[in-house]
Scaffold this motif. Structure first.
Motif, short mmCIF file in Angstrom:
data_model
loop_
_atom_site.label_atom_id
_atom_site.label_comp_id
_atom_site.label_asym_id
_atom_site.label_seq_id
_atom_site.Cartn_x
_atom_site.Cartn_y
_atom_site.Cartn_z
N MET A 1 0.82 -1.22 0.11
CA MET A 1 -0.10 -0.09 -0.04
C MET A 1 0.69 1.18 -0.01
N TYR A 4 2.36 1.99 -3.33
CA TYR A 4 1.30 2.44 -4.22
C TYR A 4 1.37 3.98 -4.14
N TYR A 5 1.54 4.54 -2.99
CA TYR A 5 1.45 5.96 -2.96
C TYR A 5 2.80 6.77 -3.16
N VAL A 8 2.43 6.10 -7.77
CA VAL A 8 1.27 7.17 -8.41
C VAL A 8 1.92 8.39 -8.68
N VAL A 53 -5.23 5.70 -13.83
CA VAL A 53 -4.68 5.57 -12.55
C VAL A 53 -4.08 7.08 -12.31
N ARG A 59 -6.60 7.09 -5.86
CA ARG A 59 -7.63 6.17 -5.80
C ARG A 59 -7.30 4.86 -6.01
N ARG A 60 -7.07 3.84 -5.23
CA ARG A 60 -6.73 2.49 -5.58
C ARG A 60 -7.66 1.97 -6.25
N CYS A 82 0.95 -3.43 -8.60
CA CYS A 82 0.82 -2.35 -7.29
C CYS A 82 -0.11 -1.54 -7.43
N CYS A 83 -0.86 -1.26 -8.70
CA CYS A 83 -1.82 -0.36 -8.76
C CYS A 83 -3.15 -0.89 -8.71
N GLY A 84 -3.27 -2.66 -8.31
CA GLY A 84 -4.55 -3.27 -8.28
C GLY A 84 -4.72 -4.15 -9.57
N LYS A 109 -15.16 -0.53 -3.44
CA LYS A 109 -14.24 -0.51 -4.41
C LYS A 109 -14.59 -0.02 -5.84
#
Length: 203
Positions: A1, A4-5, A8, A53, A59-60, A82-84, A109
């Motif tokens: 998580m 991810y941040y 992005v 994205v 926003r995941r 990583c982005c889902g 989601k």
């Protein structure tokens, strides 16, 4: 998580250096009436998911992708996961992944799915596949049509080109309710409605 941040903002920077991105209709995302939702963009380039994205900052999402998308190169495979990103078509776990995604949408989601199923040829919109509408019906969520437009002579992605990412008015969840899993009349009507929404955004 946490990764991810970190990714992005980095992707946002790289993509804004490589492309001139303009986002339209972002306010429509706030009109979604259901807990979760589905984003339904058109599909021109293999890197289209990245534009969604980076324009949905922070926003995941759950991102449905074909197996080929995970075979472009190691970096993009890593980034998509990583982005889902989840590999759906061509895997033995396809039905389990779809069931899990339906539940995830019910819980709030956002699902990113490219309804055309493959990239457009010769700049022509392709008829949406049924999967999007079946998931929307089972999850009971709104669908946000989206269009990615490359401002190039052939309409294809080129480095440093202008890119428009357009979010349309949400299509309400009630619109997708079906009598059965294969309510062909309802599926046909919703496919046409999505096509018309895409065409409107390209006008």
């Amino acid at each position: 998580m946490v990764l991810y941040y970190i990714l992005v903002p980095l992707a946002w920077l790289v993509w804004h250096i490589g492309f001139r991105i303009r986002v339209e209709g972002r306010e429509n995302l706030k009109k979604v009436q259901t807990k979760g939702c589905i984003l339904a963009p058109t599909h021109v380039s293999a890197i289209d998911p990245v534009f969604i994205v980076v324009t949905r900052w922070g926003r995941r999402m759950v991102v449905f992708a074909k197996r080929e998308l995970f075979e472009i190169n190691a970096f993009l495979t890593w980034f998509f996961r990583c982005c889902g990103g989840v590999c759906v078509r061509g895997t033995k776990d396809e039905m389990a992944v779809i069931s899990q995604t339906v539940e995830a949408c019910k819980q709030g989601k956002t699902l990113l799915i490219f309804p055309e199923g493959t990239r457009e040829k010769e700049g022509k919109l392709l008829p949406p596949k049924s999967g999007l509408f079946v998931i929307a019906a089972e999850a009971g969520v709104d669908v946000v049509p989206c269009r990615i437009l490359y401002d190039t002579p052939d309409g294809k992605m080129h480095l440093f080109c202008k890119v428009r990412v357009i979010y349309g008015e949400p299509m309400p969840a009630a619109q997708f309710a079906m009598e059965g899993r294969r309510d062909t009349k309802k599926l046909r009507a919703n496919k046409q409605a999505l096509l018309e929404a895409w065409e409107k955004m390209g006008a």
